[in-house]
Design a protein around this motif. Structure first.
Motif, mmCIF file in Angstrom:
data_model
loop_
_atom_site.group_PDB
_atom_site.id
_atom_site.type_symbol
_atom_site.label_atom_id
_atom_site.label_comp_id
_atom_site.label_asym_id
_atom_site.label_seq_id
_atom_site.Cartn_x
_atom_site.Cartn_y
_atom_site.Cartn_z
ATOM 1 N N THR A 20 -14.940 9.342 7.669
ATOM 2 C CA THR A 20 -16.164 9.136 8.066
ATOM 3 C C THR A 20 -16.375 7.544 7.211
ATOM 4 O OG1 THR A 20 -17.104 9.960 6.451
ATOM 5 C CG2 THR A 20 -17.125 10.968 8.197
ATOM 6 N N VAL A 21 -17.488 6.379 8.088
ATOM 7 C CA VAL A 21 -17.812 5.836 7.469
ATOM 8 C C VAL A 21 -18.421 5.893 6.096
ATOM 9 C CG1 VAL A 21 -19.612 3.796 7.766
ATOM 10 C CG2 VAL A 21 -18.213 4.002 9.403
ATOM 11 N N SER A 22 -19.333 7.325 5.873
ATOM 12 C CA SER A 22 -19.674 7.285 5.111
ATOM 13 C C SER A 22 -19.167 7.413 3.560
ATOM 14 C CB SER A 22 -20.889 8.611 5.098
ATOM 15 O OG SER A 22 -19.625 9.963 5.342
ATOM 16 N N GLU A 23 -17.815 7.799 3.746
ATOM 17 C CA GLU A 23 -16.868 7.595 3.032
ATOM 18 C C GLU A 23 -16.197 6.171 2.188
ATOM 19 O OE1 GLU A 23 -13.398 11.263 3.272
ATOM 20 O OE2 GLU A 23 -13.632 9.522 4.787
ATOM 21 N N ALA A 24 -16.549 5.282 2.987
ATOM 22 C CA ALA A 24 -16.914 3.893 2.460
ATOM 23 C C ALA A 24 -17.708 3.125 2.463
ATOM 24 C CB ALA A 24 -15.282 3.489 3.211
ATOM 25 N N ALA A 25 -18.594 4.083 2.449
ATOM 26 C CA ALA A 25 -19.981 3.088 2.160
ATOM 27 C C ALA A 25 -20.514 2.350 1.773
ATOM 28 C CB ALA A 25 -21.583 4.031 2.515
ATOM 29 N N GLU A 72 -12.521 -3.103 3.038
ATOM 30 C CA GLU A 72 -11.662 -3.669 3.865
ATOM 31 C C GLU A 72 -10.979 -2.383 5.042
ATOM 32 O OE1 GLU A 72 -8.975 -7.420 3.080
ATOM 33 O OE2 GLU A 72 -9.127 -5.793 1.773
ATOM 34 N N SER A 73 -11.104 -2.779 6.054
ATOM 35 C CA SER A 73 -10.652 -1.721 7.327
ATOM 36 C C SER A 73 -9.272 -1.416 7.277
ATOM 37 C CB SER A 73 -11.818 -2.372 8.431
ATOM 38 O OG SER A 73 -11.417 -3.926 8.737
ATOM 39 N N ALA A 74 -8.307 -2.849 7.372
ATOM 40 C CA ALA A 74 -7.595 -2.429 6.626
ATOM 41 C C ALA A 74 -6.559 -1.859 5.801
ATOM 42 C CB ALA A 74 -6.598 -4.361 7.006
ATOM 43 N N GLU A 76 -6.748 0.991 3.633
ATOM 44 C CA GLU A 76 -7.969 1.829 2.426
ATOM 45 C C GLU A 76 -7.380 1.458 0.913
ATOM 46 O OE1 GLU A 76 -7.982 6.960 2.304
ATOM 47 O OE2 GLU A 76 -7.259 5.754 4.018
ATOM 48 N N GLY A 77 -8.710 1.831 0.307
ATOM 49 C CA GLY A 77 -9.007 2.166 -0.844
ATOM 50 C C GLY A 77 -9.475 0.140 -1.355
ATOM 51 N N ALA A 78 -9.155 -0.763 -0.361
ATOM 52 C CA ALA A 78 -9.763 -1.802 -0.309
ATOM 53 C C ALA A 78 -11.100 -2.481 -0.329
ATOM 54 C CB ALA A 78 -8.830 -2.733 -0.072
ATOM 55 N N TRP A 79 -11.289 -3.032 -1.674
ATOM 56 C CA TRP A 79 -12.757 -3.712 -1.087
ATOM 57 C C TRP A 79 -12.713 -4.765 -0.974
ATOM 58 C CZ3 TRP A 79 -16.923 0.070 -0.745
ATOM 59 C CH2 TRP A 79 -16.450 1.145 -0.759
ATOM 60 N N LEU A 80 -14.103 -5.681 -0.159
ATOM 61 C CA LEU A 80 -14.265 -6.913 0.052
ATOM 62 C C LEU A 80 -15.812 -7.222 -0.810
ATOM 63 C CD1 LEU A 80 -13.482 -7.775 3.918
ATOM 64 C CD2 LEU A 80 -12.670 -8.516 1.739
#
Ligand code: GDP
Ligand code: ZN
Length: 330
Positions: A20-25, A72-74, A76-80
């Motif tokens: 879910t988006v909430s996991e990576a809000a 970062e959508s592509a 998992e666990g990566a951030w922009l």
């Protein structure tokens, strides 16, 4: 590993597969290391150090910046880094072409380290303080290697110039990184603050940082070792969090020149000059050769140190030269 679930209501609904988006809000944090387009962000909620890339070419962040992160959508666990929040202040420098560069943001203090040896160039010290003055960052002078002061056999290095800084209200702390003296008083000055340390090479900045931080510095930052993340990239700036405060470091403070400003604003870097400017006959007085100038009068009576006034004029000239270089490029 997926990021920990933030304690906040679910953001705009859509499900993306199983996650879910909430996991990576969106999350927020502070940039603690900056390598140009790649940064390490300390997450507000968890204190985790997240490796992030900057989104878009126009975004510029340095250590100390508050940022908003998006997954970062592509990957998992990566951030922009999505956005930079407004800065309380930013220390700028100018490069040899007259272009501005940010060094570090949201600083509470600029600590300039000097020492009896190598010989101190007060003009360089004044340039640091001018940059801090432009940015509204309070200054601190750290006199290191106090063990070399007034030694019987060393001819007694002259540290009279430190007195001038005390007189204009800049706090001075005297320490010896080597002997470990004065460090407790210095830590009281640094307590609860984010301080960027600057200084000419050889003054003992690394020794002092090590004495203050122990292993914390090397463990969290590749700045001093040139290993890991930093090896193939240029480190712009880094921050180390300690029990009593934060220390920031950047190669950008070597060979430092303050950013180019309007000639009339150079005085903002010299507190004792700026505070007398209201007494000058001309509102746009540059305090160099103008008649009825309150600043030149104060220099004549010794209220303003002539060396500081000389330093001000040198910065005025440097500022003009850099401004011209910048003009040629435009
Ligand atoms: P940096 O270039 O400013 O990072 O300086 P370093 O930390 O590498 O120190 C330069 C030299 O000064 C080294 O030889 C240190 O051992 C020496 N040094 C550093 N702090 C002190 C001090 O408090 N007293 C004395 N006598 N030497 C020091
Ligand atoms: Zn004047």
């Amino acid at each position: 590993m997926s990021p920990r679930r933030p304690h906040r209501p679910q953001a705009a609904g859509a499900r993306t597969g199983a996650r879910t988006v909430s996991e990576a809000a969106p999350r927020s944090g502070t940039v603690v290391e900056s390598y140009g387009r790649r940064v390490i962000v300390r997450a507000d909620e968890t204190g985790e150090r997240l490796a992030c890339k900057l989104r878009g070419r126009r975004l510029e962040v340095v250590a100390g910046d508050r940022v908003v992160l998006q997954p970062e959508s592509a990957h998992e666990g990566a951030w922009l880094v999505q956005d930079r929040l407004p800065r309380r202040n930013v220390l700028l420098r100018t490069d040899s072409r007259g272009l501005d560069e940010s060094i570090a943001a949201n600083l509470d203090q600029l600590g300039v380290v000097v020492a009896p040896r190598p010989n101190c160039d007060p003009f360089i010290v004044d340039r640091y303080f001018a940059g801090a003055g432009y940015a509204g960052i309070p200054p601190l002078l750290i006199l290191n290697k106090e063990d070399l002061l007034g030694g019987a056999d060393d001819g007694g290095p002259d540290f009279g110039f430190v007195e001038i800084y005390r007189r204009i209200g800049i706090p001075v702390e005297q320490v010896s990184a080597k002997k470990g003296t004065g460090l407790e008083r210095l830590i009281e000055r640094l307590r609860g603050k984010r301080t960027l340390l600057a200084g000419q090479s050889g003054v003992g900045k690394s020794s002092l940082t090590n004495a203050l931080c122990g292993d914390a510095w090397r463990a969290t930052s590749e700045l001093s070792t040139g290993s890991g993340e930093g090896r193939h990239t240029t480190v712009a700036s880094a921050i180390v969090q300690l029990a009593w405060g934060e220390l920031a470091d950047s190669p950008g403070v070597r060979d430092y020149a303050p950013p180019v400003v309007d000639a009339k604003d150079v005085q903002a870097g010299f507190v004792e000059i700026a505070e007398r400017a209201a007494g000058c006959r001309f509102q746009d007085c540059l305090h160099v050769r103008e008649p009825q100038c309150a600043v030149q009068a104060a220099v004549a009576t010794g209220e303003i140190d002539p060396r500081r006034h000389e330093s001000y004029q040198r910065l005025l000239n440097l500022n003009r030269q850099l401004d011209e270089k910048r003009g040629w490029r435009a």
